[in-house]
Design a protein around this motif. Structure first.
Motif, PDB file in Angstrom:
ATOM      1  N   GLU A 338       0.842  -1.240  -0.046  1.00 50.36           N
ATOM      2  CA  GLU A 338      -0.451   0.116  -0.083  1.00 50.36           C
ATOM      3  C   GLU A 338       0.277   1.335  -0.305  1.00 50.36           C
ATOM      4  OE1 GLU A 338      -3.034  -0.716   0.246  1.00 50.36           O
ATOM      5  OE2 GLU A 338      -3.333  -2.416  -0.377  1.00 50.36           O
ATOM      6  N   SER A 339       0.232   2.467  -0.346  1.00 48.27           N
ATOM      7  CA  SER A 339       1.259   2.901  -0.680  1.00 48.27           C
ATOM      8  C   SER A 339       1.064   3.970   1.050  1.00 48.27           C
ATOM      9  CB  SER A 339       0.829   4.318  -1.077  1.00 48.27           C
ATOM     10  OG  SER A 339      -0.785   4.698  -0.716  1.00 48.27           O
ATOM     11  N   GLY A 340       2.709   4.646   1.266  1.00 46.74           N
ATOM     12  CA  GLY A 340       2.653   4.725   2.347  1.00 46.74           C
ATOM     13  C   GLY A 340       4.037   4.001   3.573  1.00 46.74           C
ATOM     14  N   THR A 341       3.744   2.504   2.924  1.00 46.36           N
ATOM     15  CA  THR A 341       4.218   1.749   3.697  1.00 46.36           C
ATOM     16  C   THR A 341       5.757   1.934   3.419  1.00 46.36           C
ATOM     17  OG1 THR A 341       3.153  -0.063   2.565  1.00 46.36           O
ATOM     18  CG2 THR A 341       5.138  -0.682   2.908  1.00 46.36           C
ATOM     19  N   SER A 342       6.429   1.443   4.725  1.00 48.72           N
ATOM     20  CA  SER A 342       8.041   2.142   4.330  1.00 48.72           C
ATOM     21  C   SER A 342       8.955   0.556   3.606  1.00 48.72           C
ATOM     22  CB  SER A 342       8.826   2.667   5.863  1.00 48.72           C
ATOM     23  OG  SER A 342       9.455   1.564   6.071  1.00 48.72           O
ATOM     24  N   VAL A 343       9.403   0.880   3.483  1.00 45.80           N
ATOM     25  CA  VAL A 343      10.535   0.254   2.540  1.00 45.80           C
ATOM     26  C   VAL A 343      12.251   0.597   2.425  1.00 45.80           C
ATOM     27  CG1 VAL A 343      11.378  -0.978  -0.061  1.00 45.80           C
ATOM     28  CG2 VAL A 343       8.933   0.054   0.342  1.00 45.80           C
ATOM     29  N   GLN A 344      13.025  -0.100   3.241  1.00 48.43           N
ATOM     30  CA  GLN A 344      14.014  -0.219   3.301  1.00 48.43           C
ATOM     31  C   GLN A 344      15.177  -1.406   2.488  1.00 48.43           C
ATOM     32  OE1 GLN A 344      16.640  -1.068   7.848  1.00 48.43           O
ATOM     33  NE2 GLN A 344      15.171   1.440   7.359  1.00 48.43           N
ATOM     34  N   VAL A 345      15.860  -0.307   2.370  1.00 54.49           N
ATOM     35  CA  VAL A 345      17.190  -0.607   1.152  1.00 54.49           C
ATOM     36  C   VAL A 345      18.423  -1.291   1.720  1.00 54.49           C
ATOM     37  CG1 VAL A 345      18.007  -1.177  -1.330  1.00 54.49           C
ATOM     38  CG2 VAL A 345      15.794   0.100  -0.490  1.00 54.49           C
ATOM     39  N   HIS A 346      19.051  -1.899   1.795  1.00 56.00           N
ATOM     40  CA  HIS A 346      20.477  -2.192   2.716  1.00 56.00           C
ATOM     41  C   HIS A 346      21.181  -2.902   2.144  1.00 56.00           C
ATOM     42  CE1 HIS A 346      21.404  -3.210   7.560  1.00 56.00           C
ATOM     43  NE2 HIS A 346      22.305  -1.979   6.753  1.00 56.00           N
ATOM     44  N   TRP A 347      22.486  -2.597   2.646  1.00 52.07           N
ATOM     45  CA  TRP A 347      23.406  -3.524   1.863  1.00 52.07           C
ATOM     46  C   TRP A 347      24.348  -3.321   2.702  1.00 52.07           C
ATOM     47  CZ3 TRP A 347      25.415  -6.161  -1.433  1.00 52.07           C
ATOM     48  CH2 TRP A 347      26.845  -6.281  -2.086  1.00 52.07           C
ATOM     49  N   LYS A 348      25.025  -4.635   3.596  1.00 46.60           N
ATOM     50  CA  LYS A 348      26.102  -4.786   4.431  1.00 46.60           C
ATOM     51  C   LYS A 348      27.253  -5.967   4.491  1.00 46.60           C
ATOM     52  CE  LYS A 348      22.786  -7.081   7.426  1.00 46.60           C
ATOM     53  NZ  LYS A 348      22.330  -7.728   8.561  1.00 46.60           N
ATOM     54  N   VAL A 349      27.548  -6.152   5.234  1.00 46.25           N
ATOM     55  CA  VAL A 349      28.676  -6.811   5.205  1.00 46.25           C
ATOM     56  C   VAL A 349      28.253  -7.986   6.329  1.00 46.25           C
ATOM     57  CG1 VAL A 349      30.704  -7.146   5.341  1.00 46.25           C
ATOM     58  CG2 VAL A 349      30.996  -6.059   4.281  1.00 46.25           C
ATOM     59  N   ALA A 350      28.083  -9.126   6.093  1.00 46.22           N
ATOM     60  CA  ALA A 350      27.541 -10.275   7.061  1.00 46.22           C
ATOM     61  C   ALA A 350      28.200 -10.896   7.315  1.00 46.22           C
ATOM     62  CB  ALA A 350      26.379 -10.456   6.716  1.00 46.22           C
ATOM     63  N   ASP A 351      28.288 -12.416   8.063  1.00 51.43           N
ATOM     64  CA  ASP A 351      28.823 -13.072   7.787  1.00 51.43           C
ATOM     65  C   ASP A 351      30.012 -13.789   7.241  1.00 51.43           C
ATOM     66  OD1 ASP A 351      27.422 -12.903   9.946  1.00 51.43           O
ATOM     67  OD2 ASP A 351      26.102 -15.175   9.932  1.00 51.43           O
ATOM     68  N   GLN A 352      30.904 -13.828   8.013  1.00 47.05           N
ATOM     69  CA  GLN A 352      32.345 -15.192   6.802  1.00 47.05           C
ATOM     70  C   GLN A 352      32.270 -14.007   5.635  1.00 47.05           C
ATOM     71  OE1 GLN A 352      30.022 -18.211   5.961  1.00 47.05           O
ATOM     72  NE2 GLN A 352      30.233 -19.479   7.757  1.00 47.05           N
ATOM     73  N   ASP A 353      32.430 -12.811   6.126  1.00 50.47           N
ATOM     74  CA  ASP A 353      33.167 -11.821   4.665  1.00 50.47           C
ATOM     75  C   ASP A 353      31.546 -11.728   3.412  1.00 50.47           C
ATOM     76  OD1 ASP A 353      34.619 -10.519   7.113  1.00 50.47           O
ATOM     77  OD2 ASP A 353      35.933 -11.619   5.663  1.00 50.47           O
ATOM     78  N   SER A 354      30.615 -12.440   3.681  1.00 52.11           N
ATOM     79  CA  SER A 354      30.118 -11.922   2.602  1.00 52.11           C
ATOM     80  C   SER A 354      29.252 -10.884   3.040  1.00 52.11           C
ATOM     81  CB  SER A 354      29.042 -13.168   2.280  1.00 52.11           C
ATOM     82  OG  SER A 354      28.136 -12.753   3.763  1.00 52.11           O
ATOM     83  N   ALA A 355      28.780 -10.827   1.648  1.00 46.27           N
ATOM     84  CA  ALA A 355      27.741  -9.009   1.555  1.00 46.27           C
ATOM     85  C   ALA A 355      26.278  -9.098   1.073  1.00 46.27           C
ATOM     86  CB  ALA A 355      28.061  -8.474   0.308  1.00 46.27           C
ATOM     87  N   GLU A 356      25.409  -8.829   2.046  1.00 47.11           N
ATOM     88  CA  GLU A 356      23.911  -9.268   2.129  1.00 47.11           C
ATOM     89  C   GLU A 356      23.276  -7.167   1.638  1.00 47.11           C
ATOM     90  OE1 GLU A 356      23.043 -12.065   5.205  1.00 47.11           O
ATOM     91  OE2 GLU A 356      22.143 -10.040   5.336  1.00 47.11           O
ATOM     92  N   LEU A 357      22.417  -7.985   0.669  1.00 43.68           N
ATOM     93  CA  LEU A 357      21.155  -6.486   0.072  1.00 43.68           C
ATOM     94  C   LEU A 357      20.020  -6.888   0.356  1.00 43.68           C
ATOM     95  CD1 LEU A 357      20.877  -4.080  -2.151  1.00 43.68           C
ATOM     96  CD2 LEU A 357      20.457  -6.646  -4.192  1.00 43.68           C
ATOM     97  N   THR A 358      19.423  -6.173   1.035  1.00 41.25           N
ATOM     98  CA  THR A 358      18.261  -7.133   1.488  1.00 41.25           C
ATOM     99  C   THR A 358      17.623  -5.945   1.325  1.00 41.25           C
ATOM    100  OG1 THR A 358      19.573  -7.545   3.843  1.00 41.25           O
ATOM    101  CG2 THR A 358      17.061  -6.894   3.750  1.00 41.25           C
ATOM    102  N   VAL A 359      15.772  -6.017   0.277  1.00 46.80           N
ATOM    103  CA  VAL A 359      15.404  -4.828   0.424  1.00 46.80           C
ATOM    104  C   VAL A 359      13.862  -5.275   1.296  1.00 46.80           C
ATOM    105  CG1 VAL A 359      13.249  -4.054  -1.626  1.00 46.80           C
ATOM    106  CG2 VAL A 359      16.119  -4.665  -1.858  1.00 46.80           C
ATOM    107  N   ALA A 360      13.531  -4.526   1.522  1.00 54.00           N
ATOM    108  CA  ALA A 360      12.197  -5.769   3.308  1.00 54.00           C
ATOM    109  C   ALA A 360      11.475  -3.858   3.426  1.00 54.00           C
ATOM    110  CB  ALA A 360      13.014  -5.613   4.707  1.00 54.00           C
ATOM    111  N   ASP A 361       9.738  -4.558   3.427  1.00 52.36           N
ATOM    112  CA  ASP A 361       8.989  -3.147   3.402  1.00 52.36           C
ATOM    113  C   ASP A 361       8.046  -3.637   4.780  1.00 52.36           C
ATOM    114  OD1 ASP A 361       6.813  -5.453   2.635  1.00 52.36           O
ATOM    115  OD2 ASP A 361       8.015  -5.807   0.867  1.00 52.36           O
ATOM    116  N   THR A 362       7.428  -2.776   4.254  1.00 52.15           N
ATOM    117  CA  THR A 362       6.398  -3.686   6.165  1.00 52.15           C
ATOM    118  C   THR A 362       4.858  -3.382   5.393  1.00 52.15           C
ATOM    119  OG1 THR A 362       6.263  -0.894   6.133  1.00 52.15           O
ATOM    120  CG2 THR A 362       7.848  -1.845   8.034  1.00 52.15           C
ATOM    121  N   GLY A 363       4.757  -3.915   4.252  1.00 53.17           N
ATOM    122  CA  GLY A 363       3.669  -3.977   3.603  1.00 53.17           C
ATOM    123  C   GLY A 363       2.266  -5.279   4.385  1.00 53.17           C
ATOM    124  N   GLN A 364       1.911  -5.596   3.408  1.00 52.59           N
ATOM    125  CA  GLN A 364       0.646  -6.450   4.386  1.00 52.59           C
ATOM    126  C   GLN A 364       1.639  -8.414   3.921  1.00 52.59           C
ATOM    127  OE1 GLN A 364       0.805  -5.278   1.561  1.00 52.59           O
ATOM    128  NE2 GLN A 364      -0.290  -6.884  -0.512  1.00 52.59           N
TER     129      GLN A 364
END
Ligand code: ADP
Length: 436
Positions: A338-364
């Motif tokens: 829905e409109s108004g939902t927050s979306v977070q796009v995250h690029w970070k270093v994770a376990d064992q020096d791998s990297a993670e791209l995460t797209v998370a939303d607070t939708g339904q």
């Protein structure tokens, strides 16, 4: 032991001891005659035992049993019965073994029984055809010495047999093989190799058909779309035609997107891993670029898109493909919430020096039964709604393929009413850091 056997034994005792007793009483030497009787009975029994032992030593042939009487005769017929049962069991076992051998010989797949060390215990005829392992001459040799494929050796040594191994064996006419190893007892493994060449050919035909058809559709569609765009922007377009022209333009755009997605999918399906040395992709900058494009698009400006770039690690791979991963995921988060939902796009270093791209939303969110199937082509939770929003049902399929082509993994978590989180994890050796 039957009563008759005891009776005949008693009969023999009487035959020996009655005359001895009579003779003992008549002569007055009862004890002496009793001892003579005992010796006679003992000698006779010893004779029976010697004959019995000889018979046992000769393998106790049923049809060649000596004549015995009394208890010994009973023993011999007991042994003969056991032997008859055993030989019946043995012949049914032999029948089973030969049926099993005929079955494995008739199988089109190679079946090889191995020791954990890789020593071949047995193999069928198909093993000769598919892996050049001869059932007669190669038993007791090590499989890794006979089937010399580096990826197979690595797979066998690693001992992780959850997934089958797909190999293109150059040594056997470039056959496409699917090899599965199943541990079936404490110290035995069974290897099953299947010839996938035909399946791979059909798969390739299907892929090239989709690719050719999409190519053929692309040009006429671009022309139609161009005319429709010109028409819908024309100042003299009659009012009653505006709605129809707008709808036709929208559908043509959808078709174009579908054709583009099909082309992308058939291209990325056809090749294996993206070479590490192809390009250095500044993931952080691409995220910022995609989000900016998204915010500028009028239909999506009502979502609260936030970015968190925690690492300046870049990715070794294909820029266009990684761009499509980010834009598909961000686009989905906007399109399916829905409109108004927050979306977070995250690029970070994770376990064992791998990297993670995460797209998370607070939708339904997405119901658990759909999650497994989301990356299938054309799978949509709500097909009507997805189409309405311009979805093709191919986005997540593309994302999964691209991520895997970069040796990464796509993970999807979602909870109804809480939102969804799509994570692409890339291994350390795919990352590039400025100071490296
Ligand atoms: P589409 O073109 O329909 O977006 P995708 O393959 O990208 O196709 O996604 C498949 C389906 O997954 C979508 O139709 C939608 O039902 C669901 N989906 C994807 N992303 C989200 C999300 N962020 N929130 C809820 N549902 C989603």
């Amino acid at each position: 032991m039957s009563f008759g056997a005891w009776l005949s034994e008693l009969n023999r005792v009487l035959i020996v001891f009655v005359p001895c007793t009579i003779a003992g009483l008549a002569s007055g030497y009862t004890v002496m005659f009793f001892i003579i009787g005992l010796i006679a009975y003992g000698l006779w029994t010893a004779g029976q035992m010697i004959t019995l032992k000889k018979w046992f030593d000769s393998g106790a042939p049923v049809g060649n049993a000596p004549e015995f009487t009394g208890i010994v005769d009973q023993l011999v017929s007991g042994v003969a019965d056991l032997q008859r049962q055993n030989s019946a069991r043995q012949s049914s076992l032999e029948k089973l073994v030969s049926q099993f051998n005929e079955l494995t010989a008739a199988l089109p797949d190679a079946v090889i029984v191995l020791k954990p060390s890789g020593e071949i215990q047995s193999s069928n005829q198909a093993a000769d055809r598919l892996l050049r392992i001869n059932p007669d001459s190669d038993t007791h040799s090590r499989i890794t010495q006979l089937f010399r494929d580096p990826s197979f050796t690595e797979y066998f040594v690693a001992g992780k047999f959850d997934e089958p191994l797909e190999v293109q064996a150059a040594t056997i006419g470039d056959k496409e093989l699917s090899i599965r190893i199943i541990p079936f007892s404490e110290d035995r493994l069974v290897l099953i190799a299947q010839d996938m060449s035909q399946t791979a050919r059909i798969h390739e035909m299907r892929r090239s058909f989709i690719s050719n058809a999409s190519h053929e559709l692309r040009t006429p569609l671009t022309v139609i779309l161009g005319y429709l765009e010109t028409l819908s922007g024309h100042p003299k377009l009659p009012e009653e035609c505006k709605a129809a022209t707008y709808s036709a333009e929208l559908q043509a755009q959808r078709m174009k997107q579908l054709v583009e997605d099909l082309l992308t999918l058939s291209r990325i399906e056809s090749t294996a891993l993206v070479a590490k040395e192809s390009e250095i992709i500044p993931v952080g900058s691409i995220i910022m670029e995609v989000v900016k494009e998204m915010e500028l698009s009028t239909s999506t400006h009502r979502h609260d898109i936030r970015t968190r770039i925690e690492t300046d690690a870049s990715l070794k791979g294909d820029l266009q493909e990684i761009h499509s991963v980010i834009s598909n995921l961000v686009n989905n988060a906007v399109k399916h919430t829905e409109s108004g939902t927050s979306v977070q796009v995250h690029w970070k270093v994770a376990d064992q020096d791998s990297a993670e791209l995460t797209v998370a939303d607070t939708g339904q969110g997405i119901a658990p039964e759909h999650i497994e199937r989301l990356t299938e082509r054309f799978y949509r939770v709500d097909a009507g709604r997805s189409r309405e929003k311009g979805g093709t049902g191919l986005g997540l399929s593309i994302v999964k393929h691209v991520v895997e082509r970069h040796e990464g993994r796509l993970m999807i978590r979602s909870e109804l009413g809480q939102g969804s989180c799509f994570t692409c994890r890339f291994p350390a050796h795919r990352l590039f850091l400025e100071d490296q």
